[in-house]
Write a protein that holds these residues in place. Structure first.
Motif, PDB file in Angstrom:
ATOM      1  N   LYS A  12       0.840  -1.151  -0.132  1.00  0.00           N
ATOM      2  CA  LYS A  12       0.053  -0.025  -0.185  1.00  0.00           C
ATOM      3  C   LYS A  12       0.803   1.487  -0.169  1.00  0.00           C
ATOM      4  O   LYS A  12       0.599   2.356  -0.891  1.00  0.00           O
ATOM      5  N   GLY A  14       4.442   1.029  -0.182  1.00  0.00           N
ATOM      6  CA  GLY A  14       5.689   1.074  -0.643  1.00  0.00           C
ATOM      7  C   GLY A  14       6.780  -0.021  -0.168  1.00  0.00           C
ATOM      8  O   GLY A  14       7.751  -0.401  -0.783  1.00  0.00           O
ATOM      9  N   THR A  16       6.854  -2.998   1.105  1.00  0.00           N
ATOM     10  CA  THR A  16       6.995  -4.427   0.408  1.00  0.00           C
ATOM     11  C   THR A  16       7.442  -4.439  -0.876  1.00  0.00           C
ATOM     12  O   THR A  16       8.009  -5.464  -1.169  1.00  0.00           O
ATOM     13  N   ALA A  56       2.071  -6.884   2.189  1.00  0.00           N
ATOM     14  CA  ALA A  56       1.954  -6.298   3.495  1.00  0.00           C
ATOM     15  C   ALA A  56       0.961  -6.516   4.051  1.00  0.00           C
ATOM     16  O   ALA A  56      -0.125  -7.240   3.723  1.00  0.00           O
ATOM     17  N   VAL A  57       0.880  -6.320   5.573  1.00  0.00           N
ATOM     18  CA  VAL A  57      -0.038  -6.990   6.473  1.00  0.00           C
ATOM     19  C   VAL A  57      -1.016  -5.690   6.911  1.00  0.00           C
ATOM     20  O   VAL A  57      -0.151  -4.610   7.380  1.00  0.00           O
ATOM     21  N   TYR A  58      -2.172  -5.760   6.799  1.00  0.00           N
ATOM     22  CA  TYR A  58      -2.946  -4.825   7.319  1.00  0.00           C
ATOM     23  C   TYR A  58      -4.005  -5.449   8.125  1.00  0.00           C
ATOM     24  O   TYR A  58      -4.739  -6.147   7.792  1.00  0.00           O
ATOM     25  N   GLY A  60      -3.786  -7.795  10.432  1.00  0.00           N
ATOM     26  CA  GLY A  60      -3.805  -9.025  10.421  1.00  0.00           C
ATOM     27  C   GLY A  60      -3.963  -9.782   9.048  1.00  0.00           C
ATOM     28  O   GLY A  60      -4.364 -10.883   9.101  1.00  0.00           O
ATOM     29  N   GLY A  88       5.327  -6.726   7.925  1.00  0.00           N
ATOM     30  CA  GLY A  88       4.404  -5.968   8.772  1.00  0.00           C
ATOM     31  C   GLY A  88       5.042  -5.433   9.940  1.00  0.00           C
ATOM     32  O   GLY A  88       4.997  -4.109  10.175  1.00  0.00           O
ATOM     33  N   THR A  99       5.103  -9.908  16.785  1.00  0.00           N
ATOM     34  CA  THR A  99       3.379 -10.083  16.280  1.00  0.00           C
ATOM     35  C   THR A  99       2.955 -11.398  17.032  1.00  0.00           C
ATOM     36  O   THR A  99       1.985 -11.922  16.814  1.00  0.00           O
ATOM     37  N   LEU A 127       6.739   2.182   8.945  1.00  0.00           N
ATOM     38  CA  LEU A 127       5.593   3.096   8.952  1.00  0.00           C
ATOM     39  C   LEU A 127       6.094   4.608   8.931  1.00  0.00           C
ATOM     40  O   LEU A 127       6.789   5.037   9.479  1.00  0.00           O
ATOM     41  N   LEU A 132       0.718   8.019   5.938  1.00  0.00           N
ATOM     42  CA  LEU A 132      -0.527   7.273   6.419  1.00  0.00           C
ATOM     43  C   LEU A 132      -1.690   8.265   6.257  1.00  0.00           C
ATOM     44  O   LEU A 132      -1.734   9.617   6.563  1.00  0.00           O
TER      45      LEU A 132
HETATM   46  C1  FMN Z   1      -3.570   0.557   9.411  1.00  0.00           C
HETATM   47  C2  FMN Z   1      -2.589  -0.279   9.756  1.00  0.00           C
HETATM   48  C3  FMN Z   1      -2.853  -1.424  10.207  1.00  0.00           C
HETATM   49  C4  FMN Z   1      -1.533  -2.437  10.458  1.00  0.00           C
HETATM   50  N1  FMN Z   1      -1.684  -3.756  10.833  1.00  0.00           N
HETATM   51  C5  FMN Z   1      -0.627  -4.589  10.867  1.00  0.00           C
HETATM   52  C6  FMN Z   1      -0.969  -5.678  11.364  1.00  0.00           C
HETATM   53  O1  FMN Z   1      -1.990  -6.243  11.619  1.00  0.00           O
HETATM   54  N2  FMN Z   1       0.413  -6.633  11.455  1.00  0.00           N
HETATM   55  C7  FMN Z   1       1.518  -5.995  11.372  1.00  0.00           C
HETATM   56  O2  FMN Z   1       2.507  -6.992  11.461  1.00  0.00           O
HETATM   57  N3  FMN Z   1       1.737  -4.991  10.570  1.00  0.00           N
HETATM   58  C8  FMN Z   1       0.643  -4.165  10.338  1.00  0.00           C
HETATM   59  N4  FMN Z   1       0.766  -2.866  10.074  1.00  0.00           N
HETATM   60  C9  FMN Z   1       2.165  -2.291   9.457  1.00  0.00           C
HETATM   61  C10 FMN Z   1       2.300  -2.514   7.925  1.00  0.00           C
HETATM   62  O3  FMN Z   1       2.056  -3.744   7.657  1.00  0.00           O
HETATM   63  C11 FMN Z   1       3.807  -2.061   7.576  1.00  0.00           C
HETATM   64  O4  FMN Z   1       3.608  -0.667   8.020  1.00  0.00           O
HETATM   65  C12 FMN Z   1       4.155  -2.499   6.334  1.00  0.00           C
HETATM   66  O5  FMN Z   1       5.484  -2.312   5.926  1.00  0.00           O
HETATM   67  C13 FMN Z   1       3.376  -1.857   5.170  1.00  0.00           C
HETATM   68  O6  FMN Z   1       3.793  -2.108   3.972  1.00  0.00           O
HETATM   69  P1  FMN Z   1       3.480  -1.217   2.648  1.00  0.00           P
HETATM   70  O7  FMN Z   1       4.355  -0.061   2.807  1.00  0.00           O
HETATM   71  O8  FMN Z   1       4.041  -2.372   1.474  1.00  0.00           O
HETATM   72  O9  FMN Z   1       1.915  -1.117   2.323  1.00  0.00           O
HETATM   73  C14 FMN Z   1      -0.349  -1.880   9.861  1.00  0.00           C
HETATM   74  C15 FMN Z   1      -0.023  -0.644   9.416  1.00  0.00           C
HETATM   75  C16 FMN Z   1      -0.993   0.311   9.359  1.00  0.00           C
HETATM   76  C17 FMN Z   1      -0.975   1.613   8.618  1.00  0.00           C
END
Ligand code: FMN
Length: 175
Positions: A12, A14, A16, A56-58, A60, A88, A99, A127, A132
């Protein structure tokens, strides 16, 4: 089928995508021709002898395009060596400790088992406050997830090298 490897990812913000690129780089350096593509551009698996899939994990869950790809391509994936990774947790310490042992969505485990995934890795994520949304900021504040880039590039490269070694060994044994 030729000897290419596909690294497909869902992101979402970047983080990953860059992990997928790092995996691709390590595989190429090990001599394996590799394509690194978002799931939206990963269609036909015919050209690939092996695949690495990550999301990426959002909250869970894997991102929906990653889940859809796994489900739509189960048959083709089952005929190929497959590795999975989740991106994540942020913060210091082992990713799996952060986790509490979680590394992959429980609902997807049966399909990963049917495909016989070789391994499922969990990598630290990143993050960045600037990227965000308001809702995301609120959510991560609520769960006290630390802001910052916690990606462990060495862990990513090491994992990719194991994949390369495995594929090269298997290719040599069938020659
Ligand atoms: C709203 C939100 C929910 C998230 N939920 C989880 C989660 O449940 N478990 C986890 O390990 N990381 C969680 N994360 C962390 C993201 O997985 C982490 O920021 C990841 O690097 C995002 O990858 P992306 O930049 O490729 O989207 C969450 C982040 C956000 C902003």
């Amino acid at each position: 089928m030729n000897d290419r490897v596909l690294v497909a990812y869902a992101t979402k913000h970047g983080a990953t995508a860059e992990i997928a690129e790092k995996i691709g780089q390590a595989l190429r350096e090990a001599g394996l021709p590799t394509d690194v593509l978002p799931f939206s551009r990963s269609g036909d698996l015919t050209p690939y002898k092996a695949v690495v899939l990550g999301s990426a994990v959002y909250i869970g869950q894997w991102r929906k395009e990653a889940v859809a790809f796994l489900k739509a391509n189960e048959k083709a994936l089952a005929g190929r060596p497959m590795w999975l990774f989740s991106t994540g947790p942020t913060g210091k310490g082992e990713a799996k400790e952060l986790t509490k042992g979680w590394r992959f969505p429980r609902a997807l485990q049966p399909i990963a088992d049917r495909i016989q995934s070789r391994d499922i890795a969990l990598f630290h994520g990143a993050l960045d406050r600037k990227t965000l949304s308001q809702v995301e900021k609120w959510m991560i504040k609520k769960v006290k997830a630390p802001l910052g880039d916690f990606r462990d590039w060495e862990a990513v490269s090491t994992w990719a090298k194991v994949i390369a070694d495995t594929l090269k060994k298997e290719a040599a044994s069938i020659k």
